[in-house]
Write a protein that holds these residues in place. Structure first.
Motif, PDB file in Angstrom:
ATOM      1  N   LEU A  16      26.053  51.840  47.083  1.00  0.00           N
ATOM      2  CA  LEU A  16      25.125  50.764  46.735  1.00  0.00           C
ATOM      3  C   LEU A  16      24.774  49.843  47.910  1.00  0.00           C
ATOM      4  N   PHE A  17      25.815  49.335  48.588  1.00  0.00           N
ATOM      5  CA  PHE A  17      25.527  48.331  49.619  1.00  0.00           C
ATOM      6  C   PHE A  17      24.929  48.949  50.885  1.00  0.00           C
ATOM      7  N   SER A  18      25.159  50.253  51.070  1.00  0.00           N
ATOM      8  CA  SER A  18      24.514  50.930  52.204  1.00  0.00           C
ATOM      9  C   SER A  18      23.031  51.102  51.881  1.00  0.00           C
ATOM     10  N   LEU A  39      21.706  37.215  50.062  1.00  0.00           N
ATOM     11  CA  LEU A  39      22.647  36.876  48.984  1.00  0.00           C
ATOM     12  C   LEU A  39      22.971  38.174  48.231  1.00  0.00           C
ATOM     13  N   GLY A  40      23.051  39.272  49.019  1.00  0.00           N
ATOM     14  CA  GLY A  40      23.296  40.588  48.439  1.00  0.00           C
ATOM     15  C   GLY A  40      24.780  40.902  48.430  1.00  0.00           C
ATOM     16  N   ILE A  41      25.274  41.575  49.453  1.00  0.00           N
ATOM     17  CA  ILE A  41      26.699  41.924  49.482  1.00  0.00           C
ATOM     18  C   ILE A  41      27.539  40.644  49.498  1.00  0.00           C
ATOM     19  N   GLY A  42      28.675  40.703  48.821  1.00  0.00           N
ATOM     20  CA  GLY A  42      29.530  39.512  48.721  1.00  0.00           C
ATOM     21  C   GLY A  42      30.348  39.312  49.983  1.00  0.00           C
ATOM     22  N   ASP A  43      29.647  39.092  51.113  1.00  0.00           N
ATOM     23  CA  ASP A  43      30.363  38.874  52.369  1.00  0.00           C
ATOM     24  C   ASP A  43      30.375  37.387  52.698  1.00  0.00           C
ATOM     25  N   ALA A 108      41.597  45.456  49.382  1.00  0.00           N
ATOM     26  CA  ALA A 108      41.621  45.912  47.992  1.00  0.00           C
ATOM     27  C   ALA A 108      40.670  47.087  47.744  1.00  0.00           C
ATOM     28  N   LYS A 109      39.607  47.181  48.544  1.00  0.00           N
ATOM     29  CA  LYS A 109      38.659  48.279  48.318  1.00  0.00           C
ATOM     30  C   LYS A 109      39.355  49.630  48.495  1.00  0.00           C
ATOM     31  N   CYS A 110      40.126  49.749  49.590  1.00  0.00           N
ATOM     32  CA  CYS A 110      40.832  51.023  49.838  1.00  0.00           C
ATOM     33  C   CYS A 110      41.824  51.292  48.720  1.00  0.00           C
ATOM     34  N   VAL A 131      30.109  47.379  36.679  1.00  0.00           N
ATOM     35  CA  VAL A 131      31.309  47.039  37.447  1.00  0.00           C
ATOM     36  C   VAL A 131      31.196  47.536  38.891  1.00  0.00           C
ATOM     37  N   TYR A 132      32.078  47.034  39.728  1.00  0.00           N
ATOM     38  CA  TYR A 132      32.205  47.414  41.147  1.00  0.00           C
ATOM     39  C   TYR A 132      32.165  48.951  41.275  1.00  0.00           C
ATOM     40  N   PRO A 133      31.208  49.516  42.031  1.00  0.00           N
ATOM     41  CA  PRO A 133      30.988  50.967  42.007  1.00  0.00           C
ATOM     42  C   PRO A 133      32.116  51.828  42.573  1.00  0.00           C
ATOM     43  N   ASN A 187      34.903  39.307  36.881  1.00  0.00           N
ATOM     44  CA  ASN A 187      34.190  40.566  37.060  1.00  0.00           C
ATOM     45  C   ASN A 187      33.178  40.517  38.204  1.00  0.00           C
ATOM     46  N   ASN A 188      33.198  41.562  38.980  1.00  0.00           N
ATOM     47  CA  ASN A 188      32.140  41.837  39.934  1.00  0.00           C
ATOM     48  C   ASN A 188      31.336  42.963  39.294  1.00  0.00           C
ATOM     49  N   PRO A 189      30.094  42.742  38.901  1.00  0.00           N
ATOM     50  CA  PRO A 189      29.139  41.747  39.360  1.00  0.00           C
ATOM     51  C   PRO A 189      28.848  40.565  38.419  1.00  0.00           C
ATOM     52  N   ALA A 218      40.454  40.548  42.738  1.00  0.00           N
ATOM     53  CA  ALA A 218      40.032  40.132  44.079  1.00  0.00           C
ATOM     54  C   ALA A 218      39.421  38.724  44.097  1.00  0.00           C
ATOM     55  N   TYR A 219      38.897  38.287  42.959  1.00  0.00           N
ATOM     56  CA  TYR A 219      38.191  36.989  42.934  1.00  0.00           C
ATOM     57  C   TYR A 219      38.983  35.899  42.229  1.00  0.00           C
ATOM     58  N   GLU A 220      40.289  36.108  42.080  1.00  0.00           N
ATOM     59  CA  GLU A 220      41.085  35.152  41.291  1.00  0.00           C
ATOM     60  C   GLU A 220      41.050  33.733  41.841  1.00  0.00           C
ATOM     61  N   SER A 249      40.089  38.901  51.279  1.00  0.00           N
ATOM     62  CA  SER A 249      38.700  38.798  51.770  1.00  0.00           C
ATOM     63  C   SER A 249      37.975  37.589  51.222  1.00  0.00           C
ATOM     64  N   LYS A 250      38.145  37.358  49.923  1.00  0.00           N
ATOM     65  CA  LYS A 250      37.317  36.332  49.292  1.00  0.00           C
ATOM     66  C   LYS A 250      38.005  34.978  49.254  1.00  0.00           C
ATOM     67  N   ASN A 251      39.337  34.949  49.236  1.00  0.00           N
ATOM     68  CA  ASN A 251      40.004  33.639  49.200  1.00  0.00           C
ATOM     69  C   ASN A 251      40.286  33.110  50.598  1.00  0.00           C
ATOM     70  N   PRO A 342      32.296  33.719  42.313  1.00  0.00           N
ATOM     71  CA  PRO A 342      31.223  33.432  43.278  1.00  0.00           C
ATOM     72  C   PRO A 342      29.977  34.286  43.051  1.00  0.00           C
ATOM     73  N   TYR A 343      29.823  34.877  41.877  1.00  0.00           N
ATOM     74  CA  TYR A 343      28.639  35.679  41.578  1.00  0.00           C
ATOM     75  C   TYR A 343      27.859  35.093  40.414  1.00  0.00           C
ATOM     76  N   ILE A 344      26.533  35.124  40.571  1.00  0.00           N
ATOM     77  CA  ILE A 344      25.641  34.684  39.497  1.00  0.00           C
ATOM     78  C   ILE A 344      24.893  35.916  39.039  1.00  0.00           C
ATOM     79  N   PHE A 383      20.496  41.193  37.625  1.00  0.00           N
ATOM     80  CA  PHE A 383      20.460  41.068  39.076  1.00  0.00           C
ATOM     81  C   PHE A 383      21.609  40.160  39.505  1.00  0.00           C
ATOM     82  N   ARG A 384      22.252  40.487  40.646  1.00  0.00           N
ATOM     83  CA  ARG A 384      23.371  39.663  41.115  1.00  0.00           C
ATOM     84  C   ARG A 384      23.020  38.877  42.371  1.00  0.00           C
ATOM     85  N   LEU A 385      23.382  37.607  42.380  1.00  0.00           N
ATOM     86  CA  LEU A 385      23.251  36.798  43.600  1.00  0.00           C
ATOM     87  C   LEU A 385      24.640  36.290  43.973  1.00  0.00           C
TER      88      LEU A 385
HETATM   89  C1  MLT Z   1      30.400  43.170  46.738  1.00  0.00           C
HETATM   90  O1  MLT Z   1      29.398  42.657  47.225  1.00  0.00           O
HETATM   91  O2  MLT Z   1      30.432  43.626  45.602  1.00  0.00           O
HETATM   92  C2  MLT Z   1      31.638  43.186  47.541  1.00  0.00           C
HETATM   93  O3  MLT Z   1      31.506  42.454  48.692  1.00  0.00           O
HETATM   94  C3  MLT Z   1      31.983  44.524  47.942  1.00  0.00           C
HETATM   95  C4  MLT Z   1      33.400  44.576  48.377  1.00  0.00           C
HETATM   96  O4  MLT Z   1      34.146  43.609  48.266  1.00  0.00           O
HETATM   97  O5  MLT Z   1      33.787  45.659  48.807  1.00  0.00           O
END
Ligand code: MLT
Length: 409
Positions: A16-18, A39-43, A108-110, A131-133, A187-189, A218-220, A249-251, A342-344, A383-385
């Protein structure tokens, strides 16, 4: 001639993100003067907190001297970090998790992608939809998901648990019994959560059926409401049915630094086998440990200064979440999430598909988001922001969206 793993050939399109990155690169190449707001990938966008930077520097210094140099890290993680996590994330919340039940990794992705390896080839997975792909894709690669139906966007051997506005984004127990249940809370997304009582239903169900819950937390750090647990191990009975994934990554802003961990209680046994032993064997065989300097920075996350600074960083992103949430509400959009995450998650206006809205937002407003359908068939029309942008960019993105005609319809 060698044969390739043809399960890979079943995967539709690219990750997806690629796919998003490719589209955005094409747009910027064609419109070099336009400022894009991502405001795409959650970086994350905020720098690593000072207490963590200091720990990194100190550890780098140690690596430069023969007395304090570190080679391979212990494959399951340094004791100092495992103990800091056991105390800071678990004992502090009343959960019984021992340091040696925590496996340190590079993210956590790995771990979410690799965990399926310790289960049988014919295990049936259940996922929330959307959900997260990574959960589905990693099982596709392993040959567990059957055939893909382009019309429905579904795999024949995957149990989909729709989470939409109609059921307040709460998955219902499936009719067919799965072996593995992926839950991502928050939940992501969708940015939505489960309360303790809602999660207890799943823990009881897994213990009753022998399924295992793969719980991605991951988003706790973004959970604000006290009714939402930060860990599945806050729920009675989870030690015999759940594996939990956590991320720095996120905290702590470690998307580029890489650190995460997985918790497998020793009581989690299936078919007479401790899953803890299987994961330890896998980790020891395929992973050489997260870097010492990174684990030292991870330890600093639990220091009083680290905690204080990271609380501020989370608050910074959640202020963005509020700006997006309220800005979109103001112009009459239906929006979800953004309170404990952190997702809308927004219902696409004007009956467009998720990808049509992606193109429209990019072309009309220069804002990049993530199409809901990329997270599963029930994500279509959403749609996710992300709130991980800078505050200034977030405010500007919302202003641009307010000016978009198609959002006002
Ligand atoms: C996302 O945008 O869903 C995440 O950043 C992807 C990830 O954490 O691997």
């Amino acid at each position: 001639m060698v044969k390739v793993n043809d399960n890979y050939l079943k995967l539709p399109g690219s990750y997806l993100f690629s796919a998003i990155a490719k589209k955005v690169n094409a747009y910027t190449a064609a419109n070099p003067d336009k400022k894009i707001i991502r405001l795409g990938i959650g970086d994350v966008t905020q720098p690593i907190a000072p207490a963590l930077i200091k720990a990194l520097h100190d550890a780098v210094e140690e690596m430069g001297s023969v007395e304090t140099f570190h080679g391979y890290a212990p494959d399951l993680g340094y004791g100092f970090l495992r103990e800091a996590i056991a105390a800071g994330d678990y004992a502090a919340r009343g959960c019984k998790i021992e340091a040696d039940e925590i496996f340190i990794s590079d993210g956590a992705k790995c771990d979410c992608g690799n965990i399926q390896e310790i289960f049988s080839e014919d295990a049936v997975i259940a996922v929330c939809d959307p959900v997260y792909p990574v959960y589905v894709d990693s099982n596709v690669m392993a040959g567990r998901t059957g055939e893909y139906d382009e019309k429905t966007g579904k795999w024949s051997r995957v149990i989909y648990m729709p989470c939409t506005a109609e059921n307040q984004f709460v998955p219902e127990l499936p009719e067919e019994t799965p072996d593995l249940i992926y839950l991502c809370v928050p939940n992501n997304p969708t940015g939505t959560t489960l309360t303790r009582d809602q999660l207890k239903v799943w823990v009881d169900y897994a213990n009753r059926t022998g399924a295992v819950i793969l719980y991605d937390a991951a988003y706790e750090a973004y959970i604000a409401e006290p009714s939402v647990p930060h860990s599945i191990f806050e729920i009675e009975g989870a030690r015999t049915c759940a594996i939990e994934f956590r991320s720095f990554s996120k905290n702590a802003g470690f998307t580029g630094v890489r650190l995460g961990f997985t918790v497998i209680p020793k009581e989690l046994v299936r078919g007479g086998v401790m899953l803890h032993s299987l994961w330890a064997r896998r980790h020891g065989t395929k992973f050489n440990g997260a870097p010492y300097i990174v684990q030292k920075a991870g330890e600093a996350v639990y220091s009083p200064e680290g905690r204080e600074q990271l609380k501020e960083q989370v608050a910074y992103y959640m202020r963005n979440a509020k700006v997006i949430y309220e800005g979109l509400k103001e112009i009459g959009c239906e929006v979800y999430g953004g309170v404990n995450a952190p997702y809308i998650w927004l219902l696409v206006p004007g009956g467009m598909t998720s990808w049509e809205f992606f193109d429209c937002l990019l072309n009309e407003a220069g804002v990049v988001g993530t199409p809901g359908s990329g997270f599963g068939p029930s994500g279509e029309g959403y749609f996710r922001l992300t709130a991980f942008g800078t505050y200034e960019n977030t405010v500007e993105a919302v202003e641009r969206m307010k000016n978009m005609v198609s959002l006002r319809k």
